[in-house]
Each structure stands twice: as structure tokens, then as C-alpha cells.
Design an enzyme around this catalytic site. Sequence first.
Site, PDB file in Angstrom:
ATOM      1  N   CYS A   1       6.968   6.995  -2.129  1.00  0.00           N
ATOM      2  CA  CYS A   1       5.941   5.966  -1.988  1.00  0.00           C
ATOM      3  C   CYS A   1       5.594   5.506  -3.397  1.00  0.00           C
ATOM      4  CB  CYS A   1       4.750   6.483  -1.210  1.00  0.00           C
ATOM      5  SG  CYS A   1       4.054   8.030  -1.837  1.00  0.00           S
ATOM      6  N   SER A   2       4.325   5.508  -3.751  1.00  0.00           N
ATOM      7  CA  SER A   2       3.966   5.131  -5.118  1.00  0.00           C
ATOM      8  C   SER A   2       4.074   6.333  -6.047  1.00  0.00           C
ATOM      9  CB  SER A   2       2.554   4.538  -5.147  1.00  0.00           C
ATOM     10  OG  SER A   2       2.500   3.347  -4.393  1.00  0.00           O
TER      11      SER A   2
ATOM     12  N   ASP B   1       1.619  11.690  -1.417  1.00  0.00           N
ATOM     13  CA  ASP B   1       0.815  11.504  -0.212  1.00  0.00           C
ATOM     14  C   ASP B   1       1.700  11.164   0.982  1.00  0.00           C
ATOM     15  OD1 ASP B   1      -1.856  11.986  -1.185  1.00  0.00           O
ATOM     16  OD2 ASP B   1      -1.709  10.114  -2.298  1.00  0.00           O
TER      17      ASP B   1
ATOM     18  N   GLY C   1       4.429   9.528  -4.821  1.00  0.00           N
ATOM     19  CA  GLY C   1       5.315  10.513  -4.220  1.00  0.00           C
ATOM     20  C   GLY C   1       4.629  11.806  -3.829  1.00  0.00           C
TER      21      GLY C   1
ATOM     22  N   GLY D   1       4.942  -3.635  -8.725  1.00  0.00           N
ATOM     23  CA  GLY D   1       5.782  -4.076  -9.836  1.00  0.00           C
ATOM     24  C   GLY D   1       4.978  -4.660 -10.971  1.00  0.00           C
ATOM     25  N   ALA D   2       3.807  -5.223 -10.667  1.00  0.00           N
ATOM     26  CA  ALA D   2       2.951  -5.780 -11.715  1.00  0.00           C
ATOM     27  C   ALA D   2       2.431  -4.685 -12.639  1.00  0.00           C
ATOM     28  CB  ALA D   2       1.796  -6.550 -11.088  1.00  0.00           C
TER      29      ALA D   2
ATOM     30  N   ILE E   1      -4.191   5.660   0.939  1.00  0.00           N
ATOM     31  CA  ILE E   1      -5.190   6.683   1.249  1.00  0.00           C
ATOM     32  C   ILE E   1      -6.531   6.075   1.631  1.00  0.00           C
ATOM     33  CG2 ILE E   1      -4.060   8.359  -0.254  1.00  0.00           C
ATOM     34  CD1 ILE E   1      -6.233   7.792  -2.339  1.00  0.00           C
TER      35      ILE E   1
END
Length: 833
Positions: A420-421, A425, A423, A310-311, A335
Site C-alpha cells: 500500500c503506501s 496497514d 506497507g 506520486g506528488a 486508516i
Amino acid sequence: MDAAGNWDPIEWTKIEPIARAVSHVKCDFLLEAEETIVEGYGVVLVNTDEAGTLLVTNFRLLFLSEGTRNIIPPGTIPLATIEKFSKIAVKTQQTPRQSEKGPSQRLLQVIGKDMRIIVFGFRPSTRQRRTVFDALVRCAKPAGLWELYAFVSGPSRFRNSNPKLRLLNEYFRLLGNQSNQASTRMIEDGYFTLSNELWRVTDVNMNYTICQSYPFALIVPKGISDEEVLQASSFRARSRLPVITWCDRGSGAVLARSSQPLVGLMMNMRSNTDEKLVAALCSQFAGMKGTRRKLYIADARPRKNALANGAMGGGSESSSNYLQSEIVFFGIDNIHAMRDSLSRLREYLDTHGATSSDGMSSFLRHGGWTWGGGNLSSMSASVSTLGDSGWLIHVQSLLAGSAWIAARVALEAASVLVHCSDGWDRTTQLVSLASLLLDPYYRTFSGFQALIEKDWLAFGHPFSDRIGMPSTSGSGSIPFELSRQSSTGSYPSSPMRYSTGPPANQSPASSHGQNNYSPIFLQWVDCVSQLLRMYPFAFEFSSAFLVDFLDCVLSCRFGNFFCNSEKERQQCNVSEDCGCIWAYLADLRNSEGKSHVHYNLFYDAKRHDGPLLPPAAALAPTIWPQFHLRWACPSEAQAGELEAQCRNMSLKFSELQKAKEAAERKAKEVSASVDSLTADLQRERQVNNSAVNLAKKATRESAALKRAVQSMGCKVSFSSTGDCTVDIESSPYSSQQKSMHSSLRRDSNGLYGHNEKSDLSVSITVATDDDVSSASPSHICESLCPLRTRDSVCRWPDAGCAHFGSQIAGLRANFDAFDRLSIYDQYFESEKL
């Protein structure tokens, strides 16, 4: 090498080693377009203590045995499979009788992405190691994508069809429109936007303008317009908006994927179109008006990582903003944690394996205390090292997460959105594993290919970055760590431990910053092997197929897994210029049919024709022996020995079955021959009986003929050959008689005709045609009748010559029969044997 590390390099080989820049000798073991760059002679593979020749080609590092020139597999590795390599110089221990200064061991260590650590030893006072090392620097780290062997060799006979067509065909299957087959014309004209009552295929990303890492075609809810799709993409990281990757036509549940939402540090940013798109994933239940299915949003990251993102503008969804939803965090690491975990696992296997990179068995290292020395605490510590690697924990987390997703879709008919972050991995790992559990089609060869091409390739898993290949986007980083190690002490227990981490002049942070390599895809294939172990009857392919498939991916021999996205592969013309891994593997299977090792002998499609929902207790992973242990523990890696034995038994059974079928066919042929011979024998018997009957009939006829002739006062005689001679006594015309021989044959009408091959041959002395015409019955009467008058007028039957008249009439009838050369049966009806 002994336990103390003593090792005389002079005795490696009796051939004086030299280095050659290019070999002009053609080698039969080289692949098409593979060329030798450098050759090193008198090199020793420390792992197996074998001497041979080391070749660096444009595709692999090739190690050949000294005498037979056979390829030694542990020392042969594709260049793209090399993760890093380094030079090591180690001082050998000296005995009291030797001088303090001894020759250093010139070693070259190669660490592979396939769990192997190789160490080559070179003769001192030569430049062989430098020559080989420099060749590896040039060839193993190409500057551009087009320098890879796959582009040099070209497609060859393993040509690749358009992957876009295969993606559309998979979309059509998911929507229930299998009757439609994708074509190039369909893509060019944009006629692939099919739909059903719930979902549709959109071409809004046809030119990759919305998301460069997404495919050209997407499946979205039918009620969402292309304009809303465009607006929703701006609320997701890298514009990877929520789209459908798998759907259940029966229940209406979907499996969707995306990247993290851009909610910001305060978690207060919202997007109406994104919320509408996510809500549209939860269609109403069929037949239950007003009842909506539940939505699960599965965040693959640990909760703290999601909050930390979020930062940087990212974050996670709030269940209050998404109707009837529930947020779940799976806690799967990133990873970098996966790369370090695999490195520790590789170090553990090399240290405690039967064949180590220092040439020493784990039973001999440190006096046997490492393993098998009788010290239970030492043995337990060695086992705990495997747990410390964390690899199996990560595998279990992926299996548990995917099983949870599959259970929500199959048991609750709920829709699940996974991200995920970025999308590409952890998201890809989870959705593809869940799809594998839900859909039996993905557990076949063709379905497995469709799954990988859809969720991994089309949806932009960055293979170039994760595998360590050159990338056209420039986001890829240097895939190798080059370092020079030295030691003045005794030979280390495992030289690998000098270079598994970052070099001394680099910090861990800088190493992570410049190395995005991570075994994400390898980890996913490992998870598939765990499912195959748990459900041996559910998969058409075997563990050997997974190993060969993964080796092909890591070797970069084919172009399917190049670049970071579908767009990049299209720009580089990969499908046209490189070979196809799927065509190569299919060719291997076709060479042997169902008996090939890639086929799972135990596969039973009817036994598992629905979802696989493993319980939590069954999700305990183990080391994948066929892949993880094949280099460090080659004997123990044969965990598939039972499968191999079953395969041999199956082959023998198949051979016996074929022999049985051949014997049955032979028996049928023999039976048919016997039946044919029996029929021929019956026909011969019938012919023989018919011939006997004909002979009897001919005998009767000849006897009747003889009596008829004799009744006219003629003399009948038979020769020894069966010929019959008839002479008419007291005939004035005997001087004009001639002999005529003829064979009599009965035809189908019961008449006798000429046949030179007839069994019955009769010779009859008769008059010629002219004599017959002149010798009329009146002339015969003149010579035979004693009551002949002067006016030569026959007075019969008024005169008393009835007896002679009957003879003359019979003679006339017989002459007519002789003239026709046929005797009717009714003529002799009165004659009986």
C-alpha cells in the site's frame, strides 16, 4: 428513564454518595498489582439503570452493583480500551407543576474501542464526577509506556519467551527445515542464515540498520545478495523493500510484501536492483526450463490515491518495468476512513440496540418510529444506516482482495507482491488473510500465533499508534478526545452523538492530524470471524477465542502488542518485563482441555487440509454478533447459542463416554474377580479331593497297620478321640514301656512325618530307645519260643518254630517302621479295601 426523558436522580440510591481518593479495603476482584485510585458511590449505569459503586483503578474502570458488590460487565472497561470520554450536563424536562429551574443530570460518557458506549450518572451537588473524570485523565492517558498496567504487574506467571526464536522457527518451517530449532546462541552467533534451493534467510537487517520497522531476519530469493538487498531498500518508502512473507515449497510461488516504490510525480523513477529483486520472486517452474511464472503486483489503495502519492515522491509500479507482471488496484480506503466507519457502526448499534447509552430501547425512542413502529420506510431507513457506516463494505473488500491473492497463488502458481503506501496497514491485512487461506497451519492455535507474530508484529504494524498507546518513537499521538458537552433541551436520544466526532473547537483535519488511532487490527480479526463463519470446520479456534483475544489486545494487559516495531519492543524489554498474551490464553485452554470455549467443536483438520478459496458470491459479510452486538444487543449477540448448545451436548456426551468407560472398567474388574474366585474354588475343590483321597488312604493304612499289629498277638484299641493304643501281651518288659504321642503327616514324597495339626492322630505304646536296644529279637524269642534251648541259640529255621519265627520277623519289621515313623505304600500293596 421513561420515553420523555424524565428521571429523578435523587432516587438513584439511598446511600449518601461520597468520593474517596484511595480505598484501603482489599477487594478480591482486583487483579494482581491492581490498585484502586478513586471510588464513587451512588453512581448509576444509565445503560442498564443499575446503581452501584464506580472505581477507577490503575488498569480499568470498574462498576460494582450496590448490594452484592458483583462486577457489572457493561460498566467495566479497561482504561486502554477507552477511546474517548467526556462530561455531559443535561437539563431534565419539567412538568407544569415544577419550577422552571430543575437540577441538571451529571453524566460521564465513555466510548470504548470494543463497540460499547457507557454513560454514568452522578448525584448533583457533588464532586464525584469531577474526581472520576480527573482520575481518568491521569490514568487513561499515561505519559509514558512504563506507566501502563502491564509494566506495573510484571510478567507474573505468564512469562514470554523470545519472539525472535518463534519468528526463526516459522521461517525454518516455511523453508522446509523444521529439523532446525532456533536458539539464543544461534541468533548471537548469526548461524540462522539457512536456505533451500530457492530462498534464504538473511541477517542483513540484524541491527535494524536497513529498515527499523522490519524484523532482524528476512527471507529473500537465494540469488539476491545482501548488497543488492541494501541497494533495493532505498527505492521503497521507509526502506520497506520487497521480501517474502510466505512461500509454497511445492510450486515455488511466493507471497511478498513491501511499501510503495518511490517513482515520483512523473512515475519515471526506476531502480535496477529493485526490479531484479522483484523479478527474482518469480522463479522458473520446476521441470519447465525457460518458463517463468507470472507476477502480480497488488496495490491495496484506490488508483487515485496511488497517483496522488506520486506528488509526495511515492506512487505505484509500471508493468513495463517489471518482467511478466500485472498491476492490480484493490481500492481499500485508508486508516481514517476505517476509524470513521467503525464510529458510525458503533453509533448505529447504540441507537438501534436493545440497550442504549441513554437507557432507552430502540422500540421506545421517538414513539417507536425508529424501529418496529409499523412504518416500513422508517424501518428501511434504519437498516440503510448500517450500510451507510461502510464497515461491512470495507470488510468485504479485504475478504475479496485476500481471496483473489490466494487464488492466484494456489491456482496459477503465480507470485504476488502486495503493498500500500507504507506497507504496514492494508498490506498486513491482505497478506495475513491470504496466508490464512493458503496455509492450514495458520488456522490452528499455534499457527495463528505464528502468523500474527510474523506479519503483524515482526513486520512493524504500528500498534501503539493504531490502538492508541504511548509510544517510544514519539510518533504516537494523543489517543483521547476530551470535551465538555452541555445541552439545555430534553435529554438527547443518544448522548454518544455529541462526542463521536471532533469537538466543536477542532476541525476534522486537525482531529485526523493528531489522532492516528484506527481499528485496522480489529477489522482484520473481524475478517477472520467471517471466514470462520463460512468454513466452520477449517479452524481449530472458535469465535469466542477471537473475542477474548481481541479484548486482551485492546486492554493492554499484556505487552505483546506494545510499541510500533520489533526494534522498539526490544529496546523497552517488553518480552522480559510484561506478561505474554499467548501464555495467558494457553493457560485458559489448558484449564478445561478440549471442552474450553476457545476450541472449535466442529474443527476437522482432514476436511480442509488445503487452501480455502471462497468464491465471490460467498464473500458477503455480516455483523459479527459475538463482538459487535454484545453490548447493544446482549440477547441477540448469542448467535453462538447453537454452538453453546452443541458444546453442552458434547460435554454431556463426553461425560457419558467417561461413565461408559468407567463402567466397562468396573465390569472387567468384576469379571476378573469372578474368574479369580472361580479359580480359587477349583483349587479348593482339588485340595478337598486330595484331602479326601489322603483320608481314604490313611484309613486303608491304619487298617493294614492294625491287622499287622494284631497278627503279632498285640492288642489294638482306639479311643473316642481317634488315638490308637497298641499293647504287647505277655511282655516282661511292659513295666519299662512308655507312651509317646505323635501326629503323622504325609509329605510330597509319600512319607509320613510329624505334624501337630494333622487330622490323623495316633497314640502307640512302645518301648523307649534304651529298652528297644536292650530288647533285641533274641530276648523276645527267649520269652516267646517254647523250643528255646539252654544255650540260648535260636535254631530257626532249622527247628520247628517257623510259625513263631514268622511272627517274630514281622514284629521286627514293624518295630523298624515305628522307629522311622514312616510307613511305605509298598508295605501295604497287598492290602485292598
